[in-house]
Motif scaffolding. Structure first.
Motif, mmCIF file in Angstrom:
data_model
loop_
_atom_site.group_PDB
_atom_site.id
_atom_site.type_symbol
_atom_site.label_atom_id
_atom_site.label_comp_id
_atom_site.label_asym_id
_atom_site.label_seq_id
_atom_site.Cartn_x
_atom_site.Cartn_y
_atom_site.Cartn_z
ATOM 1 N N THR A 22 55.691 17.992 -3.101
ATOM 2 C CA THR A 22 54.771 19.382 -2.924
ATOM 3 C C THR A 22 54.038 19.603 -4.198
ATOM 4 O O THR A 22 53.044 20.914 -4.251
ATOM 5 C CB THR A 22 56.180 20.770 -2.335
ATOM 6 O OG1 THR A 22 56.430 19.497 -1.494
ATOM 7 C CG2 THR A 22 55.234 22.169 -2.518
ATOM 8 N N SER A 44 61.051 25.533 3.887
ATOM 9 C CA SER A 44 60.430 24.539 2.964
ATOM 10 C C SER A 44 59.070 24.529 2.928
ATOM 11 O O SER A 44 58.171 23.913 2.599
ATOM 12 C CB SER A 44 60.737 23.011 3.288
ATOM 13 O OG SER A 44 61.227 23.305 4.798
ATOM 14 N N VAL A 45 58.257 25.649 3.706
ATOM 15 C CA VAL A 45 56.865 25.883 4.123
ATOM 16 C C VAL A 45 56.667 26.707 3.059
ATOM 17 O O VAL A 45 56.850 27.272 2.291
ATOM 18 C CB VAL A 45 57.109 26.890 5.443
ATOM 19 C CG1 VAL A 45 55.721 26.858 5.816
ATOM 20 C CG2 VAL A 45 57.593 26.062 6.698
ATOM 21 N N ASP A 60 49.369 25.583 5.774
ATOM 22 C CA ASP A 60 51.017 25.486 5.814
ATOM 23 C C ASP A 60 51.567 24.200 5.305
ATOM 24 O O ASP A 60 50.813 23.154 6.317
ATOM 25 C CB ASP A 60 52.031 25.430 7.085
ATOM 26 C CG ASP A 60 51.037 27.141 7.059
ATOM 27 O OD1 ASP A 60 51.401 27.938 6.506
ATOM 28 O OD2 ASP A 60 51.459 27.690 8.442
ATOM 29 N N TRP A 61 52.458 23.503 4.451
ATOM 30 C CA TRP A 61 52.331 22.483 3.817
ATOM 31 C C TRP A 61 53.862 22.519 4.093
ATOM 32 O O TRP A 61 54.816 23.647 3.690
ATOM 33 C CB TRP A 61 52.294 21.775 2.360
ATOM 34 C CG TRP A 61 52.708 21.014 2.250
ATOM 35 C CD1 TRP A 61 54.300 21.320 1.463
ATOM 36 C CD2 TRP A 61 52.769 19.252 2.343
ATOM 37 N NE1 TRP A 61 55.398 20.049 1.210
ATOM 38 C CE2 TRP A 61 54.289 18.950 1.955
ATOM 39 C CE3 TRP A 61 52.256 19.400 3.286
ATOM 40 C CZ2 TRP A 61 53.996 17.730 2.396
ATOM 41 C CZ3 TRP A 61 52.964 17.394 3.385
ATOM 42 C CH2 TRP A 61 52.851 17.310 2.499
ATOM 43 N N ASP A 62 55.235 21.869 5.198
ATOM 44 C CA ASP A 62 56.186 21.964 5.631
ATOM 45 C C ASP A 62 56.893 20.716 4.710
ATOM 46 O O ASP A 62 56.238 19.628 5.457
ATOM 47 C CB ASP A 62 56.756 21.635 6.893
ATOM 48 C CG ASP A 62 57.814 22.000 7.748
ATOM 49 O OD1 ASP A 62 58.296 21.377 6.593
ATOM 50 O OD2 ASP A 62 58.128 21.863 8.671
ATOM 51 N N HIS A 65 59.407 18.738 6.317
ATOM 52 C CA HIS A 65 58.777 17.720 7.925
ATOM 53 C C HIS A 65 57.842 16.887 7.549
ATOM 54 O O HIS A 65 57.398 15.643 7.066
ATOM 55 C CB HIS A 65 58.194 18.214 8.089
ATOM 56 C CG HIS A 65 59.781 18.634 9.544
ATOM 57 N ND1 HIS A 65 60.303 20.423 9.483
ATOM 58 C CD2 HIS A 65 60.838 17.704 10.098
ATOM 59 C CE1 HIS A 65 61.317 19.840 10.063
ATOM 60 N NE2 HIS A 65 61.740 18.765 10.770
ATOM 61 N N ARG A 69 49.435 21.997 8.191
ATOM 62 C CA ARG A 69 49.271 22.090 9.395
ATOM 63 C C ARG A 69 48.118 23.277 9.239
ATOM 64 O O ARG A 69 48.081 23.634 7.655
ATOM 65 C CB ARG A 69 50.895 23.557 10.072
ATOM 66 C CG ARG A 69 49.956 23.761 11.241
ATOM 67 C CD ARG A 69 50.961 24.508 11.657
ATOM 68 N NE ARG A 69 51.384 26.117 11.037
ATOM 69 C CZ ARG A 69 50.125 26.993 11.165
ATOM 70 N NH1 ARG A 69 49.119 26.872 11.952
ATOM 71 N NH2 ARG A 69 50.335 27.656 10.596
#
Length: 124
Positions: A22, A44-45, A60-62, A65, A69
């Motif tokens: 991340t 965790s987003v 968004d970065w999850d 998972h 997005r």
């Protein structure tokens, strides 16, 4: 399909995974698009407002998972251009899939060197 979201990930069902953390992802976004705002969201987003020319596009970065997005928007070519440039930087050789919130069918996308080819294939 306005109002829906697009999701992009490594082709996990076929064993692919992202090779970046991340922190590496957010550092790359800050380097490629100075002035972008990155903030931890829920769990965790990571919420990302990416500044491109005179527009701000929301992603968004999850991290849990490993999914990127972004909301459907017009024109779709701009977020597709961001996805292409970002993935060419952090994961150029990883098989990629995308799907929509409305239709969870995984669609492979080729991360071609030419952004215009990628955008045409992504936008359809």
């Amino acid at each position: 399909m306005v109002g829906s979201s697009f999701f992009v990930s490594a082709d996990q069902p076929n064993g692919a995974c992202w090779p970046f953390s991340t922190d590496q992802l957010t550092d790359t976004i800050s380097r490629l698009w100075p002035g972008s705002a990155l903030a931890g969201g829920h769990g965790s987003v990571v919420e990302m407002d990416i500044c491109v020319d005179d527009r701000t596009l929301t992603f968004d970065w999850d991290a849990a998972h490993q999914v990127l997005r972004f909301p459907d928007q017009d024109p779709l070519a701009e977020p597709a251009r961001i996805v292409h440039r970002l993935l060419r930087e952090v994961a150029p050789d990883v098989p990629v899939v995308w799907w929509t919130e409305c239709d969870a069918t995984l669609e492979p996308i080729v991360l071609s060197p030419d952004p215009e080819t990628f955008i045409r294939e992504f936008v359809g």
